[in-house]
Design a protein around this motif. Structure first.
Motif, PDB file in Angstrom:
ATOM      1  N   VAL A   1      -8.036  -6.155   7.604  1.00 19.16           N
ATOM      2  CA  VAL A   1      -7.947  -5.665   9.470  1.00 19.16           C
ATOM      3  C   VAL A   1      -7.212  -6.093  10.730  1.00 19.16           C
ATOM      4  O   VAL A   1      -6.808  -5.848  11.414  1.00 19.16           O
ATOM      5  CB  VAL A   1      -9.465  -5.000   9.628  1.00 19.16           C
TER       6      VAL A   1
ATOM      7  N   TYR B   1      -6.269   8.431   3.324  1.00 19.73           N
ATOM      8  CA  TYR B   1      -6.809   7.023   2.780  1.00 19.73           C
ATOM      9  C   TYR B   1      -8.153   6.828   2.664  1.00 19.73           C
ATOM     10  O   TYR B   1      -8.024   6.333   1.074  1.00 19.73           O
ATOM     11  CB  TYR B   1      -6.786   6.403   4.317  1.00 19.73           C
TER      12      TYR B   1
ATOM     13  N   GLU C   1       0.856  -1.072  -0.255  1.00 19.55           N
ATOM     14  CA  GLU C   1      -0.074  -0.163   0.507  1.00 19.55           C
ATOM     15  C   GLU C   1       0.646   1.111   0.238  1.00 19.55           C
ATOM     16  O   GLU C   1       1.505   1.929   0.737  1.00 19.55           O
ATOM     17  CB  GLU C   1      -0.501   0.458   1.141  1.00 19.55           C
TER      18      GLU C   1
ATOM     19  N   GLY D   1     -14.140   0.869   7.435  1.00 23.15           N
ATOM     20  CA  GLY D   1     -13.392   1.920   6.881  1.00 23.15           C
ATOM     21  C   GLY D   1     -14.318   2.689   6.456  1.00 23.15           C
ATOM     22  O   GLY D   1     -15.448   3.229   7.066  1.00 23.15           O
TER      23      GLY D   1
ATOM     24  N   GLY E   1     -14.591  -3.378  10.415  1.00 17.01           N
ATOM     25  CA  GLY E   1     -13.086  -2.770   9.802  1.00 17.01           C
ATOM     26  C   GLY E   1     -13.445  -2.150   9.046  1.00 17.01           C
ATOM     27  O   GLY E   1     -13.203  -2.656   7.789  1.00 17.01           O
TER      28      GLY E   1
ATOM     29  N   ALA F   1     -12.831   0.498  14.065  1.00  9.46           N
ATOM     30  CA  ALA F   1     -12.180   1.606  15.245  1.00  9.46           C
ATOM     31  C   ALA F   1     -12.090   2.751  15.267  1.00  9.46           C
ATOM     32  O   ALA F   1     -12.537   3.353  16.016  1.00  9.46           O
ATOM     33  CB  ALA F   1     -10.964  -0.027  15.334  1.00  9.46           C
ATOM     34  N   SER F   2     -11.960   3.341  14.221  1.00  7.14           N
ATOM     35  CA  SER F   2     -11.845   4.335  13.762  1.00  7.14           C
ATOM     36  C   SER F   2     -13.347   5.344  13.740  1.00  7.14           C
ATOM     37  O   SER F   2     -14.701   4.977  13.123  1.00  7.14           O
ATOM     38  CB  SER F   2     -11.725   4.923  12.848  1.00  7.14           C
TER      39      SER F   2
ATOM     40  N   TYR G   1      -6.190   5.445  12.606  1.00  9.92           N
ATOM     41  CA  TYR G   1      -6.723   5.817  11.515  1.00  9.92           C
ATOM     42  C   TYR G   1      -7.778   6.955  11.487  1.00  9.92           C
ATOM     43  O   TYR G   1      -7.614   7.931  10.852  1.00  9.92           O
ATOM     44  CB  TYR G   1      -7.872   4.433  10.793  1.00  9.92           C
TER      45      TYR G   1
ATOM     46  N   GLY H   1     -11.269  -6.366  18.765  1.00 13.62           N
ATOM     47  CA  GLY H   1     -11.249  -7.239  19.289  1.00 13.62           C
ATOM     48  C   GLY H   1     -11.685  -7.331  20.436  1.00 13.62           C
ATOM     49  O   GLY H   1     -11.250  -8.110  21.808  1.00 13.62           O
TER      50      GLY H   1
ATOM     51  N   ILE I   1     -16.624  -1.044   1.176  1.00  9.50           N
ATOM     52  CA  ILE I   1     -17.012  -2.759   0.274  1.00  9.50           C
ATOM     53  C   ILE I   1     -18.887  -2.207   1.204  1.00  9.50           C
ATOM     54  O   ILE I   1     -19.275  -3.480   0.106  1.00  9.50           O
ATOM     55  CB  ILE I   1     -16.977  -3.675   1.131  1.00  9.50           C
TER      56      ILE I   1
HETATM   57  C1  LIG Z   1      -6.773  -0.953   5.634  1.00 10.53           C
HETATM   58  S1  LIG Z   1      -8.580  -0.364   6.096  1.00 10.53           S
HETATM   59  C2  LIG Z   1      -9.444  -1.264   4.819  1.00 10.53           C
HETATM   60  C3  LIG Z   1     -10.986  -0.930   5.349  1.00 10.53           C
HETATM   61  C4  LIG Z   1     -12.495  -1.448   4.646  1.00 10.53           C
HETATM   62  N1  LIG Z   1     -12.422  -3.122   5.073  1.00 10.53           N
HETATM   63  C5  LIG Z   1     -11.362  -1.546   3.530  1.00 10.53           C
HETATM   64  O1  LIG Z   1     -10.749  -2.943   2.914  1.00 10.53           O
HETATM   65  O2  LIG Z   1     -11.510  -0.836   2.499  1.00 10.53           O
HETATM   66  C6  LIG Z   1      -8.382  -1.238   7.509  1.00 10.53           C
HETATM   67  C7  LIG Z   1      -9.758  -0.273   8.476  1.00 10.53           C
HETATM   68  O3  LIG Z   1      -9.566  -1.235  10.127  1.00 10.53           O
HETATM   69  C8  LIG Z   1     -10.129   0.017  10.939  1.00 10.53           C
HETATM   70  N2  LIG Z   1      -9.668  -1.347  12.080  1.00 10.53           N
HETATM   71  C9  LIG Z   1      -8.437  -1.181  12.862  1.00 10.53           C
HETATM   72  N3  LIG Z   1      -8.168  -2.150  13.603  1.00 10.53           N
HETATM   73  C10 LIG Z   1      -9.390  -2.619  14.084  1.00 10.53           C
HETATM   74  C11 LIG Z   1     -10.004  -2.495  14.995  1.00 10.53           C
HETATM   75  N4  LIG Z   1      -9.491  -3.353  16.115  1.00 10.53           N
HETATM   76  N5  LIG Z   1     -11.522  -3.069  15.392  1.00 10.53           N
HETATM   77  C12 LIG Z   1     -12.122  -2.394  13.943  1.00 10.53           C
HETATM   78  N6  LIG Z   1     -11.240  -2.135  13.133  1.00 10.53           N
HETATM   79  C13 LIG Z   1     -10.287  -1.422  13.161  1.00 10.53           C
HETATM   80  C14 LIG Z   1      -9.566   0.805  10.428  1.00 10.53           C
HETATM   81  O4  LIG Z   1      -9.942   2.110  11.490  1.00 10.53           O
HETATM   82  C15 LIG Z   1      -9.358   1.163   9.124  1.00 10.53           C
HETATM   83  O5  LIG Z   1     -10.094   1.469   9.134  1.00 10.53           O
END
Ligand SMILES: C[S@@+](CC[C@H](N)C(=O)[O-])C[C@H]1O[C@@H](n2cnc3c(N)ncnc32)[C@H](O)[C@@H]1O
Length: 247
Positions: free
Chosen positions: A125, A27, A6, A63, A61, A83-84, A20, A107, A67
């Protein structure tokens, strides 16, 4: 096959939590139509889901909700969490006031009843977490028996290709620096070998039904000719995709 990550700008010296909130807009903007997210990671997950008409789906997750939006457009009834708070705000903007969205951590215990969903999506995620035991158990809990967890993570081979001296077989924390649409970010991941992933799936009550290394979506070759020039099939190493069945 070449390896693509990425927008990587090199390894970071200092590991910082994955904040995030601090680069959410960057992003979301950069990954909307880029190769590895817009033309690869997201279409791959949506393709693996197949016909989702009428299915109750959880986007874990989620974002900024791309999706979620694609699945909803295909007739699924979708709930998303992230989470964000900033990412959820962007998802709300994309998906509208009626969309089922919440801030939650994968988690931690999730506010859904047992067997609430036909499918769970966890796109890019789980690789932020060291221990998959509790999150996979929780995702299994909220799935109906026979339901699917459709997920993607960093391909474990890419870690070994980028860090030649690293121990592929260890579960290892590592960080990379990125610039997303001008916003600096540090992402901290947990690498684990493939067998550690499939062992964790089995322990949580999942059967692995698909392991996928797909080519990018149609149109990618025309839009990204340089990035894909070295691959005869169009496929490249970046992420690994799974379909798991709740048994
Ligand atoms: C790489 S982005 C992917 C977003 C989306 N799933 C996509 O594929 O477009 C990762 C996402 O995971 C979320 N994330 C990271 N750790 C997390 C956690 N422990 N619980 C929930 N969301 C989390 C971030 O805030 C971010 O929005």
């Amino acid at each position: 096959m070449p390896a693509i990550s990425e927008s990587s700008a090199g390894a970071a010296d200092v590991a910082v939590e994955n904040d995030y909130d601090s680069f959410a807009e960057g992003y979301a903007a950069e990954t909307e139509t880029n190769l590895i997210n817009g033309y690869y990671a997201r279409p791959a997950v949506v393709d693996l889901a197949g016909d989702v008409t009428g299915r109750k789906m959880l986007d874990a997750g989620c974002g900024s909700g791309p999706i979620f939006e694609a699945l909803r457009d295909r007739g699924a009834i979708v709930t998303g969490f992230d989470a964000s708070a900033k990412m959820v705000e962007l998802a709300r903007h994309r998906l509208g006031a009626d969309a089922a969205l919440l801030v939650a951590d994968i988690g931690s215990p999730l506010p859904f009843s047992d067997g609430a969903f036909d499918d769970v999506i966890a796109s890019l995620v789980l690789h932020y977490l060291e221990d998959w035991t509790a999150p996979l158990a929780e995702l299994r809990r909220v799935l109906k028996p026979g339901g699917r967890l459709i997920m993607s993570v960093n391909h474990p081979l890419v870690f070994k290709l980028l860090h030649r001296d690293a121990d592929y077989f260890a579960t290892v924390k590592h960080s990379d620096e990125y610039t997303f649409n001008g916003q600096k970010a540090v992402l901290t991941y947990w690498h684990r070998p493939l067998h550690a992933m499939t062992d964790a799936f089995a322990m949580a009550g999942f059967r692995t039904t698909v392991i996928s290394e797909p080519p990018p979506a149609p149109g990618a070759r025309e839009l990204f000719p340089d990035a894909l020039a070295k691959s005869s099939s169009g496929a490249f190493l970046s992420f690994l995709f799974f379909v798991l069945e709740a048994v």
